[in-house]
Scaffold this motif. Structure first.
Motif, short mmCIF file in Angstrom:
data_model
loop_
_atom_site.label_atom_id
_atom_site.label_comp_id
_atom_site.label_asym_id
_atom_site.label_seq_id
_atom_site.Cartn_x
_atom_site.Cartn_y
_atom_site.Cartn_z
N GLY A 157 -4.13 9.96 7.62
CA GLY A 157 -4.40 11.27 8.17
C GLY A 157 -3.49 12.35 7.59
N MET A 158 -2.27 11.94 7.20
CA MET A 158 -1.32 12.88 6.62
C MET A 158 -1.56 13.10 5.12
N PHE A 159 -2.06 12.06 4.44
CA PHE A 159 -2.09 12.08 2.97
C PHE A 159 -3.45 12.43 2.38
N VAL A 160 -4.55 12.35 3.17
CA VAL A 160 -5.88 12.61 2.62
C VAL A 160 -6.57 13.70 3.43
N VAL B 124 -5.37 3.70 -3.81
CA VAL B 124 -3.92 3.60 -3.97
C VAL B 124 -3.22 3.63 -2.62
N LEU B 125 -3.65 4.52 -1.74
CA LEU B 125 -3.02 4.63 -0.43
C LEU B 125 -3.26 3.39 0.42
N LEU B 126 -4.50 2.91 0.44
CA LEU B 126 -4.82 1.72 1.25
C LEU B 126 -3.94 0.54 0.88
N VAL B 127 -3.78 0.31 -0.41
CA VAL B 127 -3.09 -0.91 -0.83
C VAL B 127 -1.57 -0.75 -0.83
N LEU B 128 -1.07 0.42 -1.19
CA LEU B 128 0.38 0.57 -1.29
C LEU B 128 1.05 0.87 0.05
N VAL C 125 5.05 6.20 -1.97
CA VAL C 125 3.60 6.16 -2.20
C VAL C 125 3.03 7.57 -2.23
N TYR C 126 3.50 8.43 -1.35
CA TYR C 126 2.99 9.81 -1.35
C TYR C 126 3.27 10.48 -2.70
N VAL C 127 4.49 10.32 -3.20
CA VAL C 127 4.85 10.94 -4.48
C VAL C 127 3.98 10.38 -5.61
N LEU C 128 3.84 9.05 -5.67
CA LEU C 128 3.06 8.44 -6.74
C LEU C 128 1.58 8.78 -6.63
N SER C 129 1.08 8.87 -5.41
CA SER C 129 -0.36 9.13 -5.22
C SER C 129 -0.77 10.52 -5.65
N ARG C 130 0.19 11.42 -5.79
CA ARG C 130 -0.16 12.78 -6.23
C ARG C 130 -0.72 12.75 -7.67
#
Length: 322
Positions: free
Chosen positions: A146-149, A100-104, A83-88
């Motif tokens: 907290g890590m991704f946003v 995207v982060l909430l759902v995946l 998810v982190y890779v795709l969310s970029r």
């Protein structure tokens, strides 16, 4: 009639999706009413789903350490990396990124049980794992966000709707289903309720799909230019999770039905449960809810493919794969 519904349930689910789209696009004023109906119909669907699996077997299912370990590794270690890779790809847009982060990042605990059952997966073990999956995603979602946003985006998120969804959509139907099964062994009316809910399983899933799509499809149409950026992400996620789920099944020496269930759990996301969380966000992030619903639409089409594909990829004999 029950046999006919089961035989034709996939075309019927597609018809339900189409009906929801037609209603939502031709009569957009009904969207608010359909949105209110999401939780009641989802509760009814989950009640019927929980009734279909003898809850006395849940203790045995929870003792399947290899299945649970594989499920947790896939959903809470491997999926976040994917998810982190795709969310970029949408990191420049806060609403798209948060949606995207909430759902995946949240594994499904509701209709995955229905669809995995159609693919002859170990849906009883998924049912047993559902409360654990829900609890862990509640605890870990804030960590991953907290890590991704950015910190200021993270601060606007209220987890209260998430906890409410867990109590309303999981604890309540599961408790009522357990009570119904207990009474069914002693009172014929309770057994008749179980028989009725079994017959209503396919219609309830159709109703749920229609209600969710009708409530959000007009918003999807309105914001389609932005949503075109997230649709490929959801498709890639569905494709990638098949080999990853099979890999986890092999690593943990799972049998065929458990491996199928692992694949379904890794691929399906908790869109219907996180939708109330998305709807509770500030007005500046209203697009987040539409991003979540878009994932639902993509995933449901993907589940139709999965139901046909996964039994052919993961064969009945343990350890055999195409």
């Amino acid at each position: 009639m029950l046999d006919w519904l089961e035989r034709w349930q996939i075309p019927l689910h597609l018809i339900a999706l189409g009906a929801g789209a037609v209603i939502g696009l031709t009569v957009p004023a009904t969207a608010a009413a359909f949105e209110v109906a999401i939780n009641p119909v989802l509760m009814a669907l989950l009640y019927a789903t929980f009734l279909s699996v003898p809850l006395t077997k849940l203790g045995h299912a929870l003792r399947d350490a290899r299945f649970l370990a594989g499920l947790l590794v896939l959903n809470f270690l491997i999926v976040p990396v994917v998810v982190y890779v795709l969310s970029r790809l949408v990191a420049d847009d806060q609403a798209l990124l948060l949606g995207v982060l909430l759902v995946l990042l949240t594994p499904c605990i509701d209709y995955v049980i229905v669809f995995s059952g159609l693919a002859r997966a170990a849906h009883d073990r998924l049912l047993a794992a559902a409360p654990l999956l829900m609890l862990l995603q509640m605890l870990l979602l804030p960590v991953y966000l907290g890590m991704f946003v950015d910190p200021e985006l993270f601060e606007v998120i209220d987890l209260a709707p998430f906890i409410e969804a867990f109590l309303l959509l999981i604890v309540t139907p599961l408790a009522v289903a357990a009570l119904t099964q207990f009474l069914a062994a002693r009172f014929r009316p309770a057994q008749q309720v179980m028989d009725l809910m079994e017959a209503l399983m396919v219609p309830l899933l159709m109703l749920t799909l229609t209600v969710v799509v009708a409530s959000q499809i007009d918003a999807v149409r309105t914001d389609l230019p932005s949503l075109l950026r997230v649709i490929p992400i959801y498709i890639i996620f569905l494709v990638v999770m098949v080999p990853l789920g099979i890999f986890i099944g092999r690593v943990f020496y799972q049998d065929a039905s458990a491996t199928r269930a692992t694949v379904f759990s890794g691929a399906t996301r908790n869109s219907l449960v996180v939708l109330p969380l998305a709807l509770a966000l500030p007005d500046s992030l209203t697009l987040v809810a539409v991003v979540v619903v878009t994932q639902t639409l993509v995933e449901l089409v993907g589940m139709v493919v999965y139901v046909r594909l996964i039994p052919r990829v993961v064969l009945e004999k343990a350890g055999q794969y195409n």
